[in-house]
Design a protein around this motif. Structure first.
Motif, PDB file in Angstrom:
ATOM      1  N   LYS A   2       0.843  -1.199   0.000  1.00 26.41           N
ATOM      2  CA  LYS A   2       0.000   0.000   0.000  1.00 26.41           C
ATOM      3  C   LYS A   2       0.880   1.252   0.000  1.00 26.41           C
ATOM      4  N   ASP A  50       1.241  -4.822   3.244  1.00 25.32           N
ATOM      5  CA  ASP A  50      -0.139  -4.820   3.758  1.00 25.32           C
ATOM      6  C   ASP A  50      -0.183  -5.083   5.267  1.00 25.32           C
ATOM      7  N   ASP A  51       0.693  -5.968   5.729  1.00 22.40           N
ATOM      8  CA  ASP A  51       0.595  -6.348   7.145  1.00 22.40           C
ATOM      9  C   ASP A  51       1.161  -5.290   8.103  1.00 22.40           C
ATOM     10  N   ARG A  52       1.663  -4.170   7.555  1.00 21.82           N
ATOM     11  CA  ARG A  52       2.128  -3.094   8.450  1.00 21.82           C
ATOM     12  C   ARG A  52       1.194  -1.873   8.432  1.00 21.82           C
ATOM     13  N   VAL A  53       0.126  -1.967   7.642  1.00 20.42           N
ATOM     14  CA  VAL A  53      -0.761  -0.802   7.526  1.00 20.42           C
ATOM     15  C   VAL A  53      -1.344  -0.421   8.888  1.00 20.42           C
ATOM     16  N   ASP A  54      -1.812  -1.408   9.642  1.00 21.80           N
ATOM     17  CA  ASP A  54      -2.423  -1.094  10.942  1.00 21.80           C
ATOM     18  C   ASP A  54      -1.417  -0.455  11.889  1.00 21.80           C
ATOM     19  N   GLU A  55      -0.174  -0.933  11.816  1.00 23.34           N
ATOM     20  CA  GLU A  55       0.884  -0.367  12.661  1.00 23.34           C
ATOM     21  C   GLU A  55       1.115   1.108  12.316  1.00 23.34           C
ATOM     22  N   LEU A  57      -1.076   3.165  10.895  1.00 20.77           N
ATOM     23  CA  LEU A  57      -2.248   3.945  11.314  1.00 20.77           C
ATOM     24  C   LEU A  57      -2.231   4.163  12.824  1.00 20.77           C
ATOM     25  N   HIS A  58      -1.845   3.141  13.550  1.00 16.08           N
ATOM     26  CA  HIS A  58      -1.785   3.244  15.009  1.00 16.08           C
ATOM     27  C   HIS A  58      -0.729   4.282  15.414  1.00 16.08           C
ATOM     28  N   THR A  59       0.430   4.240  14.750  1.00 16.67           N
ATOM     29  CA  THR A  59       1.502   5.192  15.070  1.00 16.67           C
ATOM     30  C   THR A  59       1.036   6.621  14.817  1.00 16.67           C
ATOM     31  N   GLN A  61      -1.969   7.698  14.845  1.00 20.17           N
ATOM     32  CA  GLN A  61      -2.985   8.036  15.863  1.00 20.17           C
ATOM     33  C   GLN A  61      -2.320   8.433  17.191  1.00 20.17           C
ATOM     34  N   VAL A 103      -5.328   5.350   2.092  1.00 17.43           N
ATOM     35  CA  VAL A 103      -4.549   4.130   1.870  1.00 17.43           C
ATOM     36  C   VAL A 103      -4.836   3.652   0.442  1.00 17.43           C
TER      37      VAL A 103
END
Ligand code: 2BA
Length: 222
Positions: A2, A50-55, A57-59, A61, A103
């Motif tokens: 992404k 893809d598997d780091r997108v949430d990380e 977004l969390h960072t 935030q 994204v």
């Protein structure tokens, strides 16, 4: 993979970049201006698996905070009660969010210096225009631009900053028909100089340019 495009407030950009560097994420910084408030903000480009997108977004935030801004009232709005119309205007309160994040699906990611595409997703539907964002050291950008223009591509240059070295670089924006994509990438690759530079992941890893390719849903030239 992404491409995350995040618009953050200028005050939060430094600490956010520090955190991205600490966790080994590469970023490109564009100094931007909010269209409504007309105050500076920062737009970050971050390519990730893809598997780091949430990380990511969390960072964002964690590091980016909503703030209240005040702007002068527009003519005819917000006059204080009891005052002559328009004599004194009450400031208007605006809540600016912590960040605005898009994204996007990456069609391809090429790291020049690695010589090969490190990520290629399946081919797009036939005829899909492609948008290239190519981030490179400023001193390569003129040479690359000249070679692209000679090959009859059209290019827009954005002055950007590398998130890790905090050094000026350039991001070229180029739209192309899919059948001319590989030739455009080859032109960029062959006109970028290969360098040894530190990266967040590994000091000393060779790096020159990063090329992001995205599908374009619709292209018009009027
Ligand atoms: P600005 O355009 O300067 O907007 C700052 C804040 O002003 C916005 O916060 C929102 O609270 C308010 N605002 C924006 N446009 C408005 C309007 N037409 N009417 C009333 N209030 C309005 P955020 O929504 O958190 O946006 C922060 C910054 O993110 C924006 O700065 C802009 O640079 C960017 N942004 C937000 N949404 C976007 C979008 N859909 N496309 C592109 N950029 C966007």
């Amino acid at each position: 993979m992404k491409l995350i495009v995040a618009i953050v407030q200028a005050e939060d950009a430094g600490p956010l970049l520090d955190t991205f560097n600490r966790i080994g994420l590469r970023t490109t910084r564009i100094n931007t201006v909010g269209g409504f408030l007309e105050t500076p903000n920062v737009t970050l480009l971050i390519a990730v698996d893809d598997d780091r997108v949430d990380e990511v977004l969390h960072t964002i935030q964690q590091e980016c905070h909503p703030r209240t801004r005040y702007i002068n009232a527009l003519p005819g709005q917000g006059e204080l009660p009891g005052m002559a119309g328009g004599a004194i205007t009450a400031p208007i309160e605006v809540l600016v969010g912590g960040a605005t994040i898009f994204v996007l699906n990456l069609r391809r990611l090429v790291r020049v210096g690695a010589k090969e595409a490190i990520f290629v997703s399946p081919l797009p539907p036939a005829g899909t225009m492609q948008l290239i964002l190519a981030v490179m050291p400023s001193d390569d950008a003129d040479r690359v631009t000249t070679s692209l223009l000679e090959a009859d591509y059209r290019v827009t240059r954005i002055n950007t900053t590398s998130g890790f070295l905090r050094r000026g670089n350039a991001t070229l924006l180029l739209g192309t028909e899919p059948e001319r994509l590989n030739a455009a990438i080859a032109a960029i690759q062959s006109h970028c100089r290969y360098r040894e530079e530190a990266t967040p992941e590994k000091p000393g890893t060779p790096r020159c340019a990063a090329i992001f390719v995205l599908d374009v849903d619709r292209f018009e030239h009027v």
